[in-house]
Motif scaffolding. Structure first.
Motif, PDB file in Angstrom:
ATOM      1  N   ASP A 136       0.965  -1.270   0.028  1.00  0.00           N
ATOM      2  CA  ASP A 136      -0.043  -0.034  -0.066  1.00  0.00           C
ATOM      3  C   ASP A 136       0.985   1.192  -0.018  1.00  0.00           C
ATOM      4  O   ASP A 136       1.415   1.427   1.006  1.00  0.00           O
ATOM      5  N   HIS A 137       0.904   1.745  -1.368  1.00  0.00           N
ATOM      6  CA  HIS A 137       1.721   3.076  -1.282  1.00  0.00           C
ATOM      7  C   HIS A 137       0.900   4.354  -1.089  1.00  0.00           C
ATOM      8  O   HIS A 137       1.224   5.647  -1.396  1.00  0.00           O
ATOM      9  N   HIS A 138      -0.368   4.148  -0.612  1.00  0.00           N
ATOM     10  CA  HIS A 138      -1.479   4.923  -0.366  1.00  0.00           C
ATOM     11  C   HIS A 138      -1.635   5.740  -1.795  1.00  0.00           C
ATOM     12  O   HIS A 138      -1.507   7.106  -1.847  1.00  0.00           O
ATOM     13  N   VAL A 139      -2.103   5.125  -2.778  1.00  0.00           N
ATOM     14  CA  VAL A 139      -2.584   5.637  -4.175  1.00  0.00           C
ATOM     15  C   VAL A 139      -3.734   5.020  -4.459  1.00  0.00           C
ATOM     16  O   VAL A 139      -4.021   3.903  -4.278  1.00  0.00           O
ATOM     17  N   LEU A 140      -4.559   6.094  -5.131  1.00  0.00           N
ATOM     18  CA  LEU A 140      -5.774   5.538  -5.710  1.00  0.00           C
ATOM     19  C   LEU A 140      -5.797   5.937  -7.214  1.00  0.00           C
ATOM     20  O   LEU A 140      -4.894   6.625  -7.914  1.00  0.00           O
ATOM     21  N   ARG A 141      -6.724   5.074  -8.008  1.00  0.00           N
ATOM     22  CA  ARG A 141      -6.550   5.212  -9.452  1.00  0.00           C
ATOM     23  C   ARG A 141      -7.975   5.667  -9.602  1.00  0.00           C
ATOM     24  O   ARG A 141      -8.887   5.256  -9.444  1.00  0.00           O
ATOM     25  N   PHE A 142      -7.965   6.703 -10.587  1.00  0.00           N
ATOM     26  CA  PHE A 142      -9.212   7.494 -11.097  1.00  0.00           C
ATOM     27  C   PHE A 142      -9.140   7.270 -12.460  1.00  0.00           C
ATOM     28  O   PHE A 142      -8.396   7.406 -13.153  1.00  0.00           O
ATOM     29  N   CYS A 143     -10.358   6.837 -12.976  1.00  0.00           N
ATOM     30  CA  CYS A 143     -10.783   6.829 -14.510  1.00  0.00           C
ATOM     31  C   CYS A 143     -11.379   8.076 -15.095  1.00  0.00           C
ATOM     32  O   CYS A 143     -12.436   8.348 -14.584  1.00  0.00           O
ATOM     33  N   PHE A 144     -10.669   8.574 -15.812  1.00  0.00           N
ATOM     34  CA  PHE A 144     -11.001   9.894 -16.511  1.00  0.00           C
ATOM     35  C   PHE A 144     -11.887   9.771 -17.918  1.00  0.00           C
ATOM     36  O   PHE A 144     -12.052  10.883 -18.381  1.00  0.00           O
ATOM     37  N   ALA A 145     -12.220   8.407 -18.343  1.00  0.00           N
ATOM     38  CA  ALA A 145     -12.830   8.004 -19.550  1.00  0.00           C
ATOM     39  C   ALA A 145     -14.409   8.683 -19.000  1.00  0.00           C
ATOM     40  O   ALA A 145     -15.442   7.603 -19.206  1.00  0.00           O
ATOM     41  N   LYS A 146     -14.736   9.767 -18.814  1.00  0.00           N
ATOM     42  CA  LYS A 146     -15.894  10.228 -18.507  1.00  0.00           C
ATOM     43  C   LYS A 146     -16.270  11.652 -19.202  1.00  0.00           C
ATOM     44  O   LYS A 146     -15.397  12.532 -19.571  1.00  0.00           O
ATOM     45  N   GLN A 147     -17.829  11.639 -19.420  1.00  0.00           N
ATOM     46  CA  GLN A 147     -18.020  13.211 -19.861  1.00  0.00           C
ATOM     47  C   GLN A 147     -17.383  14.163 -18.932  1.00  0.00           C
ATOM     48  O   GLN A 147     -17.505  14.050 -17.848  1.00  0.00           O
TER      49      GLN A 147
END
Ligand code: GLN
Length: 381
Positions: free
Chosen positions: A356-367
């Motif tokens: 756990d490196h305290h990282v989140l993944r966000f997906c920006f394939a959005k309107q």
């Protein structure tokens, strides 16, 4: 109950399913599982309708509709300079995951070692284990997640049968560089090591960088099964359509498994995609299209307490959150979804040891509106 011995005792439900279900349940904006919230092209939908109405509704050939395989050959030649014979070296699959599973099932024998890099897309290791292979994983570290080639060299030995690469990389959004290709070439030269190259985000590369496909390098191409995804390229993840290309001696083995796993892939979509791909702008425009979204999302994120890593490809953006909390990434992702209304993927899920490196993944394939609403919420975190 009849006792069973689980083949995957430590495998639960994938993190994508968990987070998407939670986001739906609590009504959060879902930037977790990677899929567009906008539709595929109406032109493509029209082509599917036409194919269905003209009776293209029975089994496709086992390897895929020839017209589509021909388009894939043309695209691969144009972009990467290599020739693949549509008859013998290209197979249409039910998405990237099926292609990856099939390649591993076909090419990995009992006790063969397979090198993977973590954070790794979550289907690699289970597929290797089911095939009787042994997972040899190497951890990559933030912020740049570079492949430590000196360690790869130490790990490789006479039992190493395959190395799995993924560029553009999910989840880190990094891409292979020329130097990685040189290191990889030196590693596999004169060795019996195959390459499984997960290139499903091949058309999503930013800042005018280039995609280093295994198909661009004759020496590597000869040892590689390359996987791509129409889900990503056509904004149609629900169609579960993709393909794999590889030299004939590998594709022969691939097809032996493919024919009994899915036999063939849905027919009308294949005819439609074959027609649609004739216009190269359908895929050449993707980098600009997604780069705009990436830039918009990144710009907005500068107003939050998240800290951004770079995003060179894919439709993902990684961010750390030291200034917000010291919770584990999993706990934080769940809380962010439930209490703050935005879902993201905890990157520890992509490490077998849960690193756990305290990282989140966000997906920006959005309107844009979806990203805007998500940013409004993230600013308050
Ligand atoms: N590839 C998608 C992602 O990384 C998930 C696909 C899936 O849910 N199996 O988010």
């Amino acid at each position: 109950m009849t006792p069973i011995v689980s083949k995957l005792p430590n495998t639960g439900t994938t993190i994508f399913t968990v987070l998407s279900a939670l986001a739906n349940k609590v009504g959060a904006i879902n930037l977790s599982q990677g899929f567009p919230d906008f539709d595929t092209s109406p032109i493509l939908i029209d082509l599917v309708n036409k194919a269905m109405l003209s009776g293209k509704n029975q089994y496709a050939p086992m390897a895929g509709v020839l017209a589509l395989r021909e388009q894939i050959a043309i695209k691969t030649k144009k972009l990467y300079g290599s020739n693949y014979n549509p008859e013998t070296e290209i197979t249409v699959t039910a998405g990237g995951t099926q292609a990856i599973f099939t390649a591993i099932a076909a090419l990995i024998n009992q006790n063969d070692e397979v090198i993977i890099f973590e954070p790794a897309y979550d289907c690699y290791a289970p597929a290797i284990r089911l095939a009787g292979g042994i997972v040899k994983s190497l951890e990559l570290e933030p912020p740049d997640y570079k492949i430590p080639w000196d360690m790869v060299k130490k790990l490789a030995n006479s039992k190493t049968r395959m190395i799995i690469l993924n560029s553009p990389h999910n989840p880190t959004a990094t891409i292979l560089q020329k130097q990685d290709i040189e290191e990889l070439s030196a590693l596999v030269r004169n060795q019996e090591i195959l390459i499984l190259s997960d290139e499903v985000y091949e058309h999503l590369i930013f800042d005018n960088q280039i995609h280093h496909s295994m198909a661009s390098y004759p020496e590597l191409q000869q040892k590689s099964i390359i996987v791509s995804s129409f889900g990503k390229t056509l904004h149609a993840t629900g169609w579960k359509a993709g393909y794999c290309i590889g030299p004939e001696y590998l594709m022969n083995e691939f097809r032996k498994v493919h024919q009994f796993l899915v036999f063939s892939v849905n027919t009308p979509m294949q005819y439609a995609i074959a027609e649609y791909l004739k216009d190269e702008n359908t895929y050449l425009g993707l980098s600009n299209f997604f780069q705009e979204k990436r830039d918009y999302f990144r710009e907005g994120m500068t107003q939050t307490r998240f800290e951004l890593l770079s995003s060179a490809g894919t439709y993902f953006q990684m961010a750390t959150y030291q200034k917000i909390t010291d919770e584990s990434d999993y706990d934080f992702a769940i809380r962010l979804t439930k209490e703050k209304g935005v879902a993201a993927i905890p990157v520890s899920s992509f490490y077998s040891k849960g690193t756990d490196h305290h990282v989140l993944r966000f997906c920006f394939a959005k309107q844009k509106e979806t990203l805007e609403k998500a940013l409004e919420k993230l600013i308050k975190v």
